[in-house]
Write a protein that holds these residues in place. Sequence first.
Motif, PDB file in Angstrom:
ATOM      1  N   PHE A 107       3.473  58.142  36.858  1.00  0.00           N
ATOM      2  CA  PHE A 107       3.870  59.291  37.668  1.00  0.00           C
ATOM      3  C   PHE A 107       3.912  58.939  39.149  1.00  0.00           C
ATOM      4  O   PHE A 107       2.944  58.421  39.703  1.00  0.00           O
ATOM      5  CB  PHE A 107       2.891  60.448  37.455  1.00  0.00           C
ATOM      6  CG  PHE A 107       2.759  60.870  36.023  1.00  0.00           C
ATOM      7  CD1 PHE A 107       3.873  61.137  35.254  1.00  0.00           C
ATOM      8  CD2 PHE A 107       1.500  61.002  35.438  1.00  0.00           C
ATOM      9  CE1 PHE A 107       3.757  61.539  33.926  1.00  0.00           C
ATOM     10  CE2 PHE A 107       1.363  61.403  34.123  1.00  0.00           C
ATOM     11  CZ  PHE A 107       2.498  61.666  33.355  1.00  0.00           C
ATOM     12  N   ARG A 108       5.033  59.255  39.793  1.00  0.00           N
ATOM     13  CA  ARG A 108       5.150  59.039  41.232  1.00  0.00           C
ATOM     14  C   ARG A 108       4.316  60.071  41.992  1.00  0.00           C
ATOM     15  O   ARG A 108       4.426  61.267  41.711  1.00  0.00           O
ATOM     16  CB  ARG A 108       6.622  59.138  41.663  1.00  0.00           C
ATOM     17  CG  ARG A 108       7.456  57.942  41.281  1.00  0.00           C
ATOM     18  CD  ARG A 108       8.945  58.206  41.471  1.00  0.00           C
ATOM     19  NE  ARG A 108       9.488  59.022  40.386  1.00  0.00           N
ATOM     20  CZ  ARG A 108      10.759  59.380  40.282  1.00  0.00           C
ATOM     21  NH1 ARG A 108      11.619  59.000  41.223  1.00  0.00           N
ATOM     22  NH2 ARG A 108      11.180  60.101  39.259  1.00  0.00           N
ATOM     23  N   PRO A 109       3.500  59.643  42.957  1.00  0.00           N
ATOM     24  CA  PRO A 109       2.718  60.603  43.751  1.00  0.00           C
ATOM     25  C   PRO A 109       3.620  61.621  44.458  1.00  0.00           C
ATOM     26  O   PRO A 109       4.673  61.264  45.007  1.00  0.00           O
ATOM     27  CB  PRO A 109       2.001  59.706  44.776  1.00  0.00           C
ATOM     28  CG  PRO A 109       1.887  58.384  44.094  1.00  0.00           C
ATOM     29  CD  PRO A 109       3.165  58.249  43.308  1.00  0.00           C
ATOM     30  N   SER A 110       3.218  62.891  44.413  1.00  0.00           N
ATOM     31  CA  SER A 110       3.927  64.011  45.056  1.00  0.00           C
ATOM     32  C   SER A 110       5.301  64.291  44.462  1.00  0.00           C
ATOM     33  O   SER A 110       6.090  65.050  45.034  1.00  0.00           O
ATOM     34  CB  SER A 110       4.057  63.792  46.576  1.00  0.00           C
ATOM     35  OG  SER A 110       2.792  63.932  47.191  1.00  0.00           O
ATOM     36  N   HIS A 111       5.608  63.699  43.300  1.00  0.00           N
ATOM     37  CA  HIS A 111       6.880  63.929  42.629  1.00  0.00           C
ATOM     38  C   HIS A 111       6.685  64.924  41.480  1.00  0.00           C
ATOM     39  O   HIS A 111       5.559  65.238  41.101  1.00  0.00           O
ATOM     40  CB  HIS A 111       7.448  62.600  42.113  1.00  0.00           C
ATOM     41  CG  HIS A 111       8.906  62.647  41.785  1.00  0.00           C
ATOM     42  ND1 HIS A 111       9.380  63.114  40.581  1.00  0.00           N
ATOM     43  CD2 HIS A 111       9.990  62.278  42.504  1.00  0.00           C
ATOM     44  CE1 HIS A 111      10.705  63.035  40.578  1.00  0.00           C
ATOM     45  NE2 HIS A 111      11.098  62.531  41.729  1.00  0.00           N
ATOM     46  N   ALA A 112       7.797  65.394  40.918  1.00  0.00           N
ATOM     47  CA  ALA A 112       7.737  66.334  39.797  1.00  0.00           C
ATOM     48  C   ALA A 112       7.412  65.654  38.470  1.00  0.00           C
ATOM     49  O   ALA A 112       7.260  66.348  37.457  1.00  0.00           O
ATOM     50  CB  ALA A 112       9.070  67.068  39.679  1.00  0.00           C
ATOM     51  N   ASP A 113       7.298  64.331  38.451  1.00  0.00           N
ATOM     52  CA  ASP A 113       7.047  63.602  37.202  1.00  0.00           C
ATOM     53  C   ASP A 113       5.870  64.194  36.419  1.00  0.00           C
ATOM     54  O   ASP A 113       5.993  64.516  35.233  1.00  0.00           O
ATOM     55  CB  ASP A 113       6.733  62.127  37.495  1.00  0.00           C
ATOM     56  CG  ASP A 113       7.922  61.359  38.040  1.00  0.00           C
ATOM     57  OD1 ASP A 113       9.060  61.827  37.863  1.00  0.00           O
ATOM     58  OD2 ASP A 113       7.706  60.288  38.637  1.00  0.00           O
ATOM     59  N   TYR A 114       4.723  64.307  37.074  1.00  0.00           N
ATOM     60  CA  TYR A 114       3.508  64.745  36.392  1.00  0.00           C
ATOM     61  C   TYR A 114       3.614  66.192  35.915  1.00  0.00           C
ATOM     62  O   TYR A 114       3.288  66.511  34.762  1.00  0.00           O
ATOM     63  CB  TYR A 114       2.293  64.583  37.306  1.00  0.00           C
ATOM     64  CG  TYR A 114       1.045  65.225  36.752  1.00  0.00           C
ATOM     65  CD1 TYR A 114       0.383  64.669  35.666  1.00  0.00           C
ATOM     66  CD2 TYR A 114       0.537  66.411  37.299  1.00  0.00           C
ATOM     67  CE1 TYR A 114      -0.759  65.267  35.133  1.00  0.00           C
ATOM     68  CE2 TYR A 114      -0.591  67.006  36.777  1.00  0.00           C
ATOM     69  CZ  TYR A 114      -1.237  66.433  35.699  1.00  0.00           C
ATOM     70  OH  TYR A 114      -2.350  67.041  35.174  1.00  0.00           O
ATOM     71  N   THR A 115       4.058  67.098  36.780  1.00  0.00           N
ATOM     72  CA  THR A 115       4.094  68.516  36.408  1.00  0.00           C
ATOM     73  C   THR A 115       5.126  68.781  35.308  1.00  0.00           C
ATOM     74  O   THR A 115       4.891  69.601  34.410  1.00  0.00           O
ATOM     75  CB  THR A 115       4.385  69.396  37.633  1.00  0.00           C
ATOM     76  OG1 THR A 115       5.541  68.895  38.323  1.00  0.00           O
ATOM     77  CG2 THR A 115       3.193  69.410  38.578  1.00  0.00           C
ATOM     78  N   ILE A 118       6.611  51.357  48.996  1.00  0.00           N
ATOM     79  CA  ILE A 118       5.261  50.902  49.316  1.00  0.00           C
ATOM     80  C   ILE A 118       4.357  51.180  48.113  1.00  0.00           C
ATOM     81  O   ILE A 118       4.468  52.234  47.471  1.00  0.00           O
ATOM     82  CB  ILE A 118       4.726  51.622  50.564  1.00  0.00           C
ATOM     83  CG1 ILE A 118       5.588  51.277  51.788  1.00  0.00           C
ATOM     84  CG2 ILE A 118       3.272  51.260  50.825  1.00  0.00           C
ATOM     85  CD1 ILE A 118       5.230  52.068  53.025  1.00  0.00           C
ATOM     86  N   GLU A 119       3.474  50.263  47.778  1.00  0.00           N
ATOM     87  CA  GLU A 119       2.564  50.462  46.661  1.00  0.00           C
ATOM     88  C   GLU A 119       1.685  51.689  46.879  1.00  0.00           C
ATOM     89  O   GLU A 119       1.172  51.917  47.974  1.00  0.00           O
ATOM     90  CB  GLU A 119       1.681  49.227  46.456  1.00  0.00           C
ATOM     91  CG  GLU A 119       2.396  48.067  45.779  1.00  0.00           C
ATOM     92  CD  GLU A 119       1.419  46.989  45.335  1.00  0.00           C
ATOM     93  OE1 GLU A 119       0.207  47.121  45.620  1.00  0.00           O
ATOM     94  OE2 GLU A 119       1.873  46.003  44.712  1.00  0.00           O
ATOM     95  N   GLN A 120       1.522  52.489  45.805  1.00  0.00           N
ATOM     96  CA  GLN A 120       0.689  53.683  45.863  1.00  0.00           C
ATOM     97  C   GLN A 120      -0.179  53.775  44.616  1.00  0.00           C
ATOM     98  O   GLN A 120       0.250  53.399  43.518  1.00  0.00           O
ATOM     99  CB  GLN A 120       1.554  54.946  45.949  1.00  0.00           C
ATOM    100  CG  GLN A 120       2.462  55.015  47.165  1.00  0.00           C
ATOM    101  CD  GLN A 120       3.314  56.274  47.127  1.00  0.00           C
ATOM    102  OE1 GLN A 120       2.920  57.313  47.641  1.00  0.00           O
ATOM    103  NE2 GLN A 120       4.475  56.178  46.502  1.00  0.00           N
TER     104      GLN A 120
END
Length: 378
Positions: A101-109, A311-313
């Motif tokens: 999941f990308r941070p702050s993206h809609a992937d997770y939700t 950038i790596e997260q």
Amino acid sequence: MPSSWGKIFRVSTYGESHGTSVGVVVDGVPAGLPFPEEEIQKDLTRRRPGQNDLTTPRDEKDRMVVESGVFQGKTTGSPILMKVNNQNTIGSDYDEMAHVFRPSHADYTYSEKYGHRAHVGGGRSSVRETIGRVAAAGLARVILERELGISTVGWVDSIGTIDSNISESEYPTSRDFVDNFPTRCPKQSSNDAMETLIRKLRDEGDSVGGVVKIAVRNLPPGLGDPVYDKLDADLAKAILSISACKGFEVGSGFSGTRQTGRVHNDEFYIEAGTGKVKTRTNNSGGIQGGISNGMDLILRAAFKPTSTIKIEQKTINDKKEETVLKAKGRHDACVLPRAVPIVEAVVNLVLVDAYLYQRALQPKWFMKYANLDSIPEQ
């Protein structure tokens, strides 16, 4: 997954970022209107990716195809289907994101809500979903211009910490003028600083957000309905439904909380020569009690930095394991330049629906404010 908008001018968008096509079905369009195909294509070209080196390098021409609802250059009154075929897709860029999941993206939700998602390109969370809205709004814009003389012009008001510094007297009146500037900030010094910032962050693999400002001129009083269909409430919902949009304000917005009522109140007067009701200031932004008051509609929409960066997260995967992601793919380092025509579009969709509703509800209002001699037959 709700994908429709409007009471009379009803818009339903469809499609995913890397699917076969994206588009829209528009229902409730009056019959016999000249279909503005060239104007709609112009709007789609203004929002397309790959238009300059400040946007994502994904190169889509976004040529519109009309499937129904138009005959011999005029609307028939039946649903209009407009679509754009996706052509420049690279699904392999998203292989790693199938389970991470990308941070702050809609992937997770999306994953938590539906249990299954189209990870390539972000699926429905991609800004490509807005193609349908922009296409539908091209028709809405022509109706508003033709029947009410309404003009909607947006521009970039800020990117990061760089403000446009455009005063009220300098608000642009032409979309073509705004488009002369790569960032769509129509002040050369601010545009240049914004370009430098976007390129710097792009080269670093980072991103930046900003604010779009909109001015709608010649909006007549009377659009919008209390209590739950207030014009500003409908505008807020429509604008906040755009991908990456995190804030909305009309008129003085949050800054109005720093003023007293005496300073903030917009005093009324009668305009000499026209007899029209005007206000000496416009802190209300053209809306009072959820209904347009005849002054210019002024609003702002805030967009967060693009969440997909190189950038790596630190993040997690779909097994709820902590991991690290260095995203691939082609993404905007700043969505603001392409967000301008999108915000203009959703504003026009809200306004045309409010207008057609008011036209049906109050024929006398229509005869007073429209630039037509009679109410068109439906």
